[in-house]
Write an enzyme that holds these catalytic residues in place. Structure first.
Site, PDB file in Angstrom:
ATOM      1  N   TYR A  18      53.766 -52.281  -7.111  1.00 41.08           N
ATOM      2  CA  TYR A  18      54.029 -52.632  -8.512  1.00 41.08           C
ATOM      3  C   TYR A  18      53.287 -51.653  -9.431  1.00 41.08           C
ATOM      4  CZ  TYR A  18      53.512 -55.136 -12.916  1.00 41.08           C
ATOM      5  OH  TYR A  18      53.482 -55.458 -14.256  1.00 41.08           O
ATOM      6  N   GLU A  40      55.316 -63.003 -17.543  1.00 42.75           N
ATOM      7  CA  GLU A  40      53.985 -63.082 -18.174  1.00 42.75           C
ATOM      8  C   GLU A  40      53.695 -64.493 -18.676  1.00 42.75           C
ATOM      9  OE1 GLU A  40      51.653 -60.903 -18.059  1.00 42.75           O
ATOM     10  OE2 GLU A  40      52.700 -59.020 -17.694  1.00 42.75           O
ATOM     11  N   TRP A  48      48.202 -62.454 -11.611  1.00 45.57           N
ATOM     12  CA  TRP A  48      49.471 -61.727 -11.619  1.00 45.57           C
ATOM     13  C   TRP A  48      50.049 -61.609 -10.215  1.00 45.57           C
ATOM     14  CZ3 TRP A  48      53.368 -61.107 -14.459  1.00 45.57           C
ATOM     15  CH2 TRP A  48      54.275 -60.075 -14.268  1.00 45.57           C
TER      16      TRP A  48
END
Length: 191
Positions: A18, A40, A48
């Site tokens: 990522y 988000e 995350w």
């Protein structure tokens, strides 16, 4: 020779991929911006990596982040989402996904695209920061404060300044790669 990466992603192959391919790359496509915005908002209060591990589940459950479909979700669909063990089953966040899709569309109608709206907060050009250690990167800025306030005024939920700044980092509105990270210079050239 190994590449130097930002310290926050080191050690997890999914995180590293990522980081290497997506994080900090400027995004101007409304569909992708919406996907990151929804991810988000679900991330609020969580790590995350938790969201990244569930990303494909979210993509499947939320019709590939099609904001027009999401804006029209019925109560039956919301209940189905709340029963889906592959995503974050927070009732407020699931409901916010629908209202955020509706608000997203209103902004598109007003500005021509959501991208034009959101990028106007940084004068349509990524902010190039000089972060030496990711732990020194701010959690919020005056820009994320202003954007958060405006999004909330327009009906968005789970878009506090910290969530908004993380979105700005993810979508390349700011380049917060560590200056000695191999991606810093690469991302800087993508303006």
């Amino acid at each position: 020779m190994t590449k130097h990466r930002c310290g926050w992603c080191v050690g997890d192959p999914l995180y590293e991929a990522y980081h290497d391919q997506e994080w900090g790359v400027p995004v101007y496509d409304d569909q992708t911006i919406f996907e990151f915005l929804i991810l988000e908002t679900f991330q609020a209060g969580l790590s995350w990596i938790t969201i990244l591990r569930k990303r494909e589940n979210f993509r499947e459950a939320l019709d590939a982040f099609d904001y027009k479909k999401i804006a029209a979700y019925s109560d039956v669909k919301l209940e189905e989402l709340l029963q889906n063990p592959g995503i974050i089953r927070n009732k407020l966040k699931v409901k916010a996904t629908v209202s955020n899709a509706q608000a997203f569309i209103k902004i598109q109608e007003e500005f021509g695209s959501f991208s034009k709206y959101i990028w106007s907060f940084v004068n349509h050009k990524p902010v190039q920061n000089s972060v030496k250690n990711y732990k020194e990167a701010p959690a919020t800025t005056a820009i994320s404060d202003a954007l958060s306030k405006d999004l909330k005024k327009r009906g968005f939920k789970f878009t506090g300044s910290t969530v908004v700044y993380a979105h700005m980092q993810a979508t390349g509105m700011v380049n917060d790669h560590e200056v000695n990270c191999f991606r810093y210079a690469e991302v800087s050239k993508l303006q």
